[in-house]
Scaffold this motif. Structure first.
Motif, PDB file in Angstrom:
ATOM      1  N   ASP A  58       0.111   3.126   2.145  1.00 20.91           N
ATOM      2  CA  ASP A  58       0.066   2.388   3.409  1.00 20.91           C
ATOM      3  C   ASP A  58       0.414   0.920   3.196  1.00 20.91           C
ATOM      4  O   ASP A  58      -0.228   0.022   3.741  1.00 20.91           O
ATOM      5  CB  ASP A  58      -1.318   2.522   4.072  1.00 20.91           C
ATOM      6  N   LEU A  79       3.474  -0.738   3.870  1.00 26.39           N
ATOM      7  CA  LEU A  79       4.261  -1.382   4.930  1.00 26.39           C
ATOM      8  C   LEU A  79       3.608  -1.245   6.296  1.00 26.39           C
ATOM      9  O   LEU A  79       3.072  -0.193   6.641  1.00 26.39           O
ATOM     10  CB  LEU A  79       5.661  -0.768   5.000  1.00 26.39           C
ATOM     11  N   PRO A  99       7.046   0.985   8.327  1.00 30.02           N
ATOM     12  CA  PRO A  99       8.043   1.634   7.459  1.00 30.02           C
ATOM     13  C   PRO A  99       9.192   2.270   8.246  1.00 30.02           C
ATOM     14  O   PRO A  99      10.319   2.316   7.765  1.00 30.02           O
ATOM     15  CB  PRO A  99       7.240   2.690   6.707  1.00 30.02           C
ATOM     16  N   GLU A 100       8.932   2.716   9.459  1.00 30.22           N
ATOM     17  CA  GLU A 100       9.975   3.363  10.256  1.00 30.22           C
ATOM     18  C   GLU A 100      11.143   2.413  10.538  1.00 30.22           C
ATOM     19  O   GLU A 100      12.292   2.834  10.593  1.00 30.22           O
ATOM     20  CB  GLU A 100       9.375   3.877  11.565  1.00 30.22           C
ATOM     21  N   TRP A 137      12.400   0.336   8.507  1.00 40.07           N
ATOM     22  CA  TRP A 137      13.278   0.329   7.334  1.00 40.07           C
ATOM     23  C   TRP A 137      14.059   1.630   7.199  1.00 40.07           C
ATOM     24  O   TRP A 137      15.199   1.636   6.747  1.00 40.07           O
ATOM     25  CB  TRP A 137      12.489  -0.010   6.076  1.00 40.07           C
ATOM     26  N   VAL A 138      13.474   2.724   7.630  1.00 39.86           N
ATOM     27  CA  VAL A 138      14.219   3.990   7.671  1.00 39.86           C
ATOM     28  C   VAL A 138      15.375   3.842   8.659  1.00 39.86           C
ATOM     29  O   VAL A 138      16.517   4.200   8.362  1.00 39.86           O
ATOM     30  CB  VAL A 138      13.297   5.167   8.053  1.00 39.86           C
ATOM     31  N   LEU A 171       9.771   2.112  -3.540  1.00 44.21           N
ATOM     32  CA  LEU A 171       9.143   2.300  -2.239  1.00 44.21           C
ATOM     33  C   LEU A 171       9.746   3.562  -1.644  1.00 44.21           C
ATOM     34  O   LEU A 171      10.951   3.621  -1.395  1.00 44.21           O
ATOM     35  CB  LEU A 171       9.429   1.095  -1.338  1.00 44.21           C
ATOM     36  N   TYR A 172       8.909   4.577  -1.462  1.00 43.29           N
ATOM     37  CA  TYR A 172       9.382   5.836  -0.907  1.00 43.29           C
ATOM     38  C   TYR A 172       9.104   5.863   0.587  1.00 43.29           C
ATOM     39  O   TYR A 172       7.990   5.615   1.020  1.00 43.29           O
ATOM     40  CB  TYR A 172       8.672   7.019  -1.565  1.00 43.29           C
ATOM     41  N   LEU A 173      10.121   6.173   1.376  1.00 43.68           N
ATOM     42  CA  LEU A 173       9.971   6.307   2.817  1.00 43.68           C
ATOM     43  C   LEU A 173      10.288   7.748   3.197  1.00 43.68           C
ATOM     44  O   LEU A 173      11.438   8.171   3.123  1.00 43.68           O
ATOM     45  CB  LEU A 173      10.917   5.351   3.552  1.00 43.68           C
ATOM     46  N   ARG A 179       9.824  10.947   6.068  1.00 43.94           N
ATOM     47  CA  ARG A 179       9.472  11.326   7.437  1.00 43.94           C
ATOM     48  C   ARG A 179       8.532  12.541   7.426  1.00 43.94           C
ATOM     49  O   ARG A 179       7.998  12.894   8.445  1.00 43.94           O
ATOM     50  CB  ARG A 179      10.726  11.636   8.235  1.00 43.94           C
ATOM     51  N   THR A 194       4.388   6.646   2.698  1.00 46.53           N
ATOM     52  CA  THR A 194       4.959   5.473   2.055  1.00 46.53           C
ATOM     53  C   THR A 194       4.114   5.113   0.842  1.00 46.53           C
ATOM     54  O   THR A 194       2.914   4.958   0.951  1.00 46.53           O
ATOM     55  CB  THR A 194       4.995   4.286   3.023  1.00 46.53           C
TER      56      THR A 194
END
Length: 147
Positions: free
Chosen positions: A33, A35, A38-39, A41-42, A134-136, A138, A145
């Motif tokens: 948690d 960010l 995070p969405e 940046w996706v 940093l893993y994003l 869905r 994240t």
């Protein structure tokens, strides 16, 4: 935010942080948690899919896009606040950040991409290198994240 501009890289004030031992006397700091959005940046990465380019400088299995300076500065601030002391650092000498997309299939990988890697960079006495990812995702089942 102006058209084409990167979203602000905002961090949660209280990320969940824990250390994981990875062997050989090394450990990994995990930030969940991290960010605040995070969405964004996706979406930023998806909108710039055509600007990502493959690099022969490393073994990453897909194209990359450098992060804009304000995002790199924000990431450095987060690192200074939450990780630098834990990793034994006093200041940041250099920094680099990029977005990456893993696009190659298993059949397209070269041998150096088959195994987990260790960054082998020359470092002078008294200096160290810290790397983060940093893993994003869905998909909540993939972990959300995390650094």
């Amino acid at each position: 935010m102006a058209a084409g501009e990167a979203p602000p890289l905002r961090f949660n004030a209280w990320p969940k942080i824990h250390a994981v031992t990875i062997g050989g006397g090394h450990s990994c700091l995990v930030f969940d948690d991290a960010l605040a959005d995070p969405e964004a940046w996706v979406d930023y990465a998806a909108a710039r899919r055509g600007q990502f380019v493959d690099s022969d400088a490393n073994a990453y299995p897909g194209p990359e896009l450098p992060l804009p300076t304000p995002a790199v500065e924000s990431l450095d601030g987060f690192f200074a606040q939450h990780a630098r002391r834990e990793l034994g650092g006093r200041r940041t000498l250099r920094r680099y950040a990029r977005l990456s997309i893993a696009t190659r299939t298993a059949a397209q990988l070269v041998p150096r991409q088959w195994l987990c890697h260790v960054d082998r960079l020359d470092v002078v006495a008294g200096e160290a290198i810290a790397a983060s990812v940093l893993y994003l995702f869905r998909e909540p089942a993939l972990g959300g994240t995390a650094f």
